[in-house]
Design a protein around this motif. Structure first.
Motif, PDB file in Angstrom:
ATOM      1  N   SER A 111       0.762  -1.309  -0.111  1.00 43.82           N
ATOM      2  CA  SER A 111       0.236   0.056   0.068  1.00 43.82           C
ATOM      3  C   SER A 111       0.852   1.201  -0.080  1.00 43.82           C
ATOM      4  O   SER A 111       0.475   2.171  -0.726  1.00 43.82           O
ATOM      5  N   ASP A 112       2.089   1.080   0.753  1.00 43.17           N
ATOM      6  CA  ASP A 112       2.954   2.268   0.623  1.00 43.17           C
ATOM      7  C   ASP A 112       3.588   2.495  -0.677  1.00 43.17           C
ATOM      8  O   ASP A 112       3.604   3.678  -1.198  1.00 43.17           O
ATOM      9  N   ALA A 113       4.013   1.536  -1.291  1.00 43.62           N
ATOM     10  CA  ALA A 113       4.475   1.817  -2.731  1.00 43.62           C
ATOM     11  C   ALA A 113       3.465   2.334  -3.574  1.00 43.62           C
ATOM     12  O   ALA A 113       3.532   2.805  -4.553  1.00 43.62           O
ATOM     13  N   GLN A 114       2.055   1.707  -3.491  1.00 47.01           N
ATOM     14  CA  GLN A 114       0.920   2.133  -4.349  1.00 47.01           C
ATOM     15  C   GLN A 114       0.702   3.702  -4.094  1.00 47.01           C
ATOM     16  O   GLN A 114       0.556   4.362  -5.121  1.00 47.01           O
ATOM     17  N   SER A 115       0.644   4.112  -2.746  1.00 44.65           N
ATOM     18  CA  SER A 115      -0.129   5.451  -2.622  1.00 44.65           C
ATOM     19  C   SER A 115       0.896   6.318  -1.511  1.00 44.65           C
ATOM     20  O   SER A 115       0.429   7.486  -1.401  1.00 44.65           O
ATOM     21  N   GLY A 116       1.971   5.650  -1.205  1.00 42.98           N
ATOM     22  CA  GLY A 116       2.570   6.487  -0.031  1.00 42.98           C
ATOM     23  C   GLY A 116       3.141   7.917  -0.487  1.00 42.98           C
ATOM     24  O   GLY A 116       3.615   8.542   0.586  1.00 42.98           O
ATOM     25  N   ALA A 117       3.186   8.114  -1.588  1.00 40.23           N
ATOM     26  CA  ALA A 117       3.955   9.548  -1.765  1.00 40.23           C
ATOM     27  C   ALA A 117       3.026  10.485  -1.904  1.00 40.23           C
ATOM     28  O   ALA A 117       3.176  11.662  -1.952  1.00 40.23           O
ATOM     29  N   ARG A 118       1.550  10.330  -1.744  1.00 40.46           N
ATOM     30  CA  ARG A 118       0.517  11.429  -1.163  1.00 40.46           C
ATOM     31  C   ARG A 118       0.085  11.187   0.236  1.00 40.46           C
ATOM     32  O   ARG A 118      -0.202  10.180   0.874  1.00 40.46           O
ATOM     33  N   GLY A 119      -0.060  12.469   0.714  1.00 39.33           N
ATOM     34  CA  GLY A 119      -0.838  12.499   2.094  1.00 39.33           C
ATOM     35  C   GLY A 119      -2.078  12.145   1.969  1.00 39.33           C
ATOM     36  O   GLY A 119      -2.780  12.221   0.730  1.00 39.33           O
ATOM     37  N   ILE A 120      -2.821  11.936   3.084  1.00 45.90           N
ATOM     38  CA  ILE A 120      -3.879  11.467   3.220  1.00 45.90           C
ATOM     39  C   ILE A 120      -5.112  12.695   2.876  1.00 45.90           C
ATOM     40  O   ILE A 120      -5.889  12.164   2.271  1.00 45.90           O
ATOM     41  N   ARG A 121      -4.601  13.905   3.111  1.00 43.98           N
ATOM     42  CA  ARG A 121      -5.862  15.047   2.403  1.00 43.98           C
ATOM     43  C   ARG A 121      -5.673  15.206   0.934  1.00 43.98           C
ATOM     44  O   ARG A 121      -6.544  15.292   0.458  1.00 43.98           O
ATOM     45  N   GLU A 122      -4.345  14.877   0.391  1.00 50.67           N
ATOM     46  CA  GLU A 122      -4.194  14.938  -0.780  1.00 50.67           C
ATOM     47  C   GLU A 122      -4.962  13.794  -1.590  1.00 50.67           C
ATOM     48  O   GLU A 122      -5.699  13.948  -2.651  1.00 50.67           O
ATOM     49  N   LEU A 123      -5.195  12.699  -0.938  1.00 50.74           N
ATOM     50  CA  LEU A 123      -5.715  11.381  -1.592  1.00 50.74           C
ATOM     51  C   LEU A 123      -7.415  11.461  -1.260  1.00 50.74           C
ATOM     52  O   LEU A 123      -7.984  11.240  -2.168  1.00 50.74           O
ATOM     53  N   GLU A 124      -7.777  12.322  -0.202  1.00 51.15           N
ATOM     54  CA  GLU A 124      -8.773  12.819  -0.135  1.00 51.15           C
ATOM     55  C   GLU A 124      -9.734  13.517  -1.321  1.00 51.15           C
ATOM     56  O   GLU A 124     -10.691  13.540  -1.841  1.00 51.15           O
ATOM     57  N   ARG A 125      -8.699  14.687  -1.379  1.00 52.45           N
ATOM     58  CA  ARG A 125      -9.018  15.494  -2.595  1.00 52.45           C
ATOM     59  C   ARG A 125      -9.089  14.898  -3.894  1.00 52.45           C
ATOM     60  O   ARG A 125      -9.930  15.418  -4.821  1.00 52.45           O
ATOM     61  N   ILE A 126      -8.083  14.041  -4.182  1.00 47.32           N
ATOM     62  CA  ILE A 126      -8.249  13.158  -5.589  1.00 47.32           C
ATOM     63  C   ILE A 126      -9.605  12.349  -5.532  1.00 47.32           C
ATOM     64  O   ILE A 126     -10.211  12.281  -6.616  1.00 47.32           O
ATOM     65  N   ARG A 127     -10.096  11.647  -4.410  1.00 44.78           N
ATOM     66  CA  ARG A 127     -11.177  10.809  -4.372  1.00 44.78           C
ATOM     67  C   ARG A 127     -12.303  11.511  -4.687  1.00 44.78           C
ATOM     68  O   ARG A 127     -13.115  11.263  -5.383  1.00 44.78           O
ATOM     69  N   ASP A 128     -12.254  12.845  -3.898  1.00 47.18           N
ATOM     70  CA  ASP A 128     -13.687  13.764  -3.980  1.00 47.18           C
ATOM     71  C   ASP A 128     -13.706  14.201  -5.549  1.00 47.18           C
ATOM     72  O   ASP A 128     -14.772  14.098  -6.139  1.00 47.18           O
ATOM     73  N   GLN A 129     -12.662  14.624  -6.137  1.00 46.97           N
ATOM     74  CA  GLN A 129     -12.696  15.095  -7.500  1.00 46.97           C
ATOM     75  C   GLN A 129     -13.013  13.968  -8.491  1.00 46.97           C
ATOM     76  O   GLN A 129     -14.115  14.273  -9.593  1.00 46.97           O
ATOM     77  N   ASN A 130     -12.684  12.910  -8.376  1.00 41.59           N
ATOM     78  CA  ASN A 130     -13.239  11.550  -9.162  1.00 41.59           C
ATOM     79  C   ASN A 130     -14.404  11.360  -9.048  1.00 41.59           C
ATOM     80  O   ASN A 130     -15.286  11.154  -9.856  1.00 41.59           O
ATOM     81  N   LEU A 131     -15.284  11.335  -7.604  1.00 41.28           N
ATOM     82  CA  LEU A 131     -16.158  11.155  -7.458  1.00 41.28           C
ATOM     83  C   LEU A 131     -17.285  12.095  -8.080  1.00 41.28           C
ATOM     84  O   LEU A 131     -18.161  11.822  -8.505  1.00 41.28           O
ATOM     85  N   VAL A 132     -16.724  13.159  -7.921  1.00 42.96           N
ATOM     86  CA  VAL A 132     -17.665  14.479  -8.589  1.00 42.96           C
ATOM     87  C   VAL A 132     -17.629  14.154 -10.032  1.00 42.96           C
ATOM     88  O   VAL A 132     -18.796  14.353 -10.775  1.00 42.96           O
ATOM     89  N   GLY A 133     -16.565  14.006 -10.704  1.00 42.78           N
ATOM     90  CA  GLY A 133     -16.595  13.540 -12.053  1.00 42.78           C
ATOM     91  C   GLY A 133     -17.552  12.321 -12.364  1.00 42.78           C
ATOM     92  O   GLY A 133     -18.253  12.328 -13.538  1.00 42.78           O
ATOM     93  N   ILE A 134     -17.600  11.396 -11.703  1.00 45.08           N
ATOM     94  CA  ILE A 134     -18.412  10.307 -12.101  1.00 45.08           C
ATOM     95  C   ILE A 134     -19.752  10.613 -11.949  1.00 45.08           C
ATOM     96  O   ILE A 134     -20.877  10.448 -12.675  1.00 45.08           O
ATOM     97  N   MET A 135     -20.186  11.330 -10.581  1.00 39.84           N
ATOM     98  CA  MET A 135     -21.376  11.874 -10.533  1.00 39.84           C
ATOM     99  C   MET A 135     -22.050  12.696 -11.503  1.00 39.84           C
ATOM    100  O   MET A 135     -23.280  12.537 -12.100  1.00 39.84           O
ATOM    101  N   HIS A 136     -21.096  13.667 -12.281  1.00 45.70           N
ATOM    102  CA  HIS A 136     -21.533  14.353 -13.283  1.00 45.70           C
ATOM    103  C   HIS A 136     -21.939  13.539 -14.502  1.00 45.70           C
ATOM    104  O   HIS A 136     -22.767  13.937 -15.049  1.00 45.70           O
TER     105      HIS A 136
END
Length: 500
Positions: A281-306
């Motif tokens: 999991s660290d190798a997969q996502s560890g370069a990004r902090g939790i708040r950055e991952l949350e923002r990426i998640r939110d932006q992707n969810l918004v795009g799917i909902m649109h």
């Protein structure tokens, strides 16, 4: 419990789930009182709120109500005493939750609804020590609560069915879909499905079939996309072809007896496997902090909902359909606000603030957001003259045929803005108006737009006279604005300067 409106909410527990409930309520215009003894509760919830506001800035152009006031309290009693809806989101320990819910029950109004965010504890067990257990139910949401709209509503043995129906009705105006689960069962519906996939996934990692990134890729590039819009059974109905679900079950049903799955065999989550999963999991996502991952998640969810909102010929599908319905509620709510028509000044139609989703790398509002604000303002004018969703669905509307924008200043992150509109001229088919975007602090004009709109018959695809009832609403605005001075900048072509 007859009203479908939540006027005041309370959140007991402000972690990942509780903080997101706070954001969902506050962004729906509901005042929220919060109790959480964590010393950094205000910081944590403030960060969640910031991400939620950024997500809503991307999610909808409908006018959100004024943000509800968030108040941090020193006791459960202070937080819940005047709330209509109380959401408990403390850690998943039965005795802890029982104790908290008993305190809530003793302090809450008699008609207050009490929801628990538990992921698996039975509501009958939770309500055991309450004096008014009939109003306690599980309201199990999904993270992030401020974007994902589902809440599983599960009653215990003493929960009133009317309470569950009331809870479902109260969730709709804040953009959520409450689904009533007929019988209480450990982990309810969603988590039972997730646990099955999670258990199988753990075996696939343990047995070195794949790593965590590969497993996530399999989900997000395939059935995860199908599930986002149609779920499981409707997806499999399509897989059955013209013969539908019966053919699918006949063709693939025998697979259930094959020895594929390890669902009945529990993986040993020992230190070695935990370390293996954590390293992958660290190798997969560890370069990004939790708040950055949350923002990426939110932006992707918004795009799917649109994307889902545009489905089914604009009627929406899945969570996109729910978003469209939520926006209609927001527009209807905004349309009830009284707009003063005066010969002394233009109409003030939109009040907003520049959020993080609106700015570029310099912290300035991006060009297309100016056009969005001008569009929001013209939509507000149309609602004022009776051209609302029902009017458009009936086959008529106004279309913009010309726009001239001037950028006179810069709007920055966090800046409060408002728009004004002056009607320059009108006839049976046309509306010609001039819009300004103002700095709310100084009143200075940041940008202007001169626009022409034409009334159309949408089915015929051509211009048409507006009906008498619309023209009657335009008339007093035109009469008042005829007395205003022509705005500086009106009538110009690109690059022209005011005559000396």
């Amino acid at each position: 419990m007859s009203t479908t409106t939540i006027n005041k909410a309370a959140c007991v527990g402000g972690g990942v789930i509780g903080g997101a409930w706070v954001a969902r309520f506050a962004l729906a215009g509901i005042d929220v009182k919060v109790f959480d003894p964590h010393p950094e509760a205000e910081r944590i919830i403030g960060e969640v709120m910031a991400n939620a506001e950024r997500a809503y800035g991307m999610l909808t152009m409908a006018p959100l109500p004024p943000k509800g006031k968030v108040t941090f309290c020193k006791s459960i009693h202070e937080a819940v005493e005047d709330a209509d809806w109380i959401q408990e989101s403390v850690p998943e320990r039965l005795e802890l939750k029982r104790g908290v819910l008993t305190q809530i029950d003793a302090a809450a109004k008699p008609d207050a609804l009490i929801g628990s965010s538990t992921s698996g504890l039975m509501p009958t067990d939770l309500q055991r020590d309450m004096k008014h257990p009939e109003r306690l139910f599980v309201a199990h949401p999904y993270n992030p609560v401020y974007l994902l709209p589902l809440a599983e509503l599960v009653g215990g043995q003493k929960t009133s069915r009317a309470v569950l129906e009331d809870a479902r009705a109260k969730l709709a105006p804040i953009g959520m879909k409450g689904v009533i689960i007929n019988k209480e069962i450990e982990a309810f519906v969603g988590d039972r499905l997730l646990e099955a996939v999670w258990r199988e996934g753990l075996w696939l990692i343990k047995d070195d079939i794949c790593d965590t990134e590969t497993l996530d890729d399999v989900i997000r590039y395939s059935f995860g996309m199908r599930w986002a819009q149609m779920g499981m059974f409707e997806t499999y109905r399509i897989a059955g072809g013209e013969a539908g679900m019966r053919h699918f079950l006949a063709q693939f049903g025998p697979c259930l007896s094959w020895p594929w799955t390890k669902l009945t065999d529990v993986v040993d989550l020992n230190d070695e496997l935990v370390e293996k999963i954590a390293n992958q999991s660290d190798a997969q996502s560890g370069a990004r902090g939790i708040r950055e991952l949350e923002r990426i998640r939110d932006q992707n969810l918004v795009g799917i909902m649109h994307a889902l909102k545009a489905g089914d010929e604009g009627r929406g599908w899945g969570s996109g359909k729910l978003l469209a319905e939520f926006e209609q509620h927001l527009w209807a709510r905004a349309g009830k606000a009284k707009v003063e028509v005066s010969a002394a000044e233009p109409l003030r139609l939109v009040d907003t603030r520049v959020n993080a989703a609106w700015v570029d790398y310099n912290g300035h509002m991006t060009e297309h957001r100016y056009l969005q604000l001008f569009g929001d303002t013209s939509d507000a004018l149309l609602r004022l003259i009776g051209v609302d969703f029902a009017y458009v669905e009936a086959g008529h509307s106004y279309y913009t045929v010309e726009t001239h924008i001037r950028h006179l200043g810069e709007a920055r992150l966090g800046q409060a803005l408002y728009t004004t509109l002056q009607l320059l001229s009108s006839d049976r088919k046309r509306l010609h108006f001039f819009t300004r975007i103002h700095d709310a602090a100084t009143g200075d004009v940041i940008a202007t737009a001169e626009q022409m709109m034409v009334h159309v018959d949408s089915e015929a695809g051509k211009s048409a006279d507006a009906p008498a009832e619309v023209l009657a609403k335009i008339a007093p605005i035109a009469e008042a604005h005829a007395k205003l001075a022509v705005p500086e900048g009106a009538g110009r072509s690109v690059g022209q300067k005011k005559a000396q």
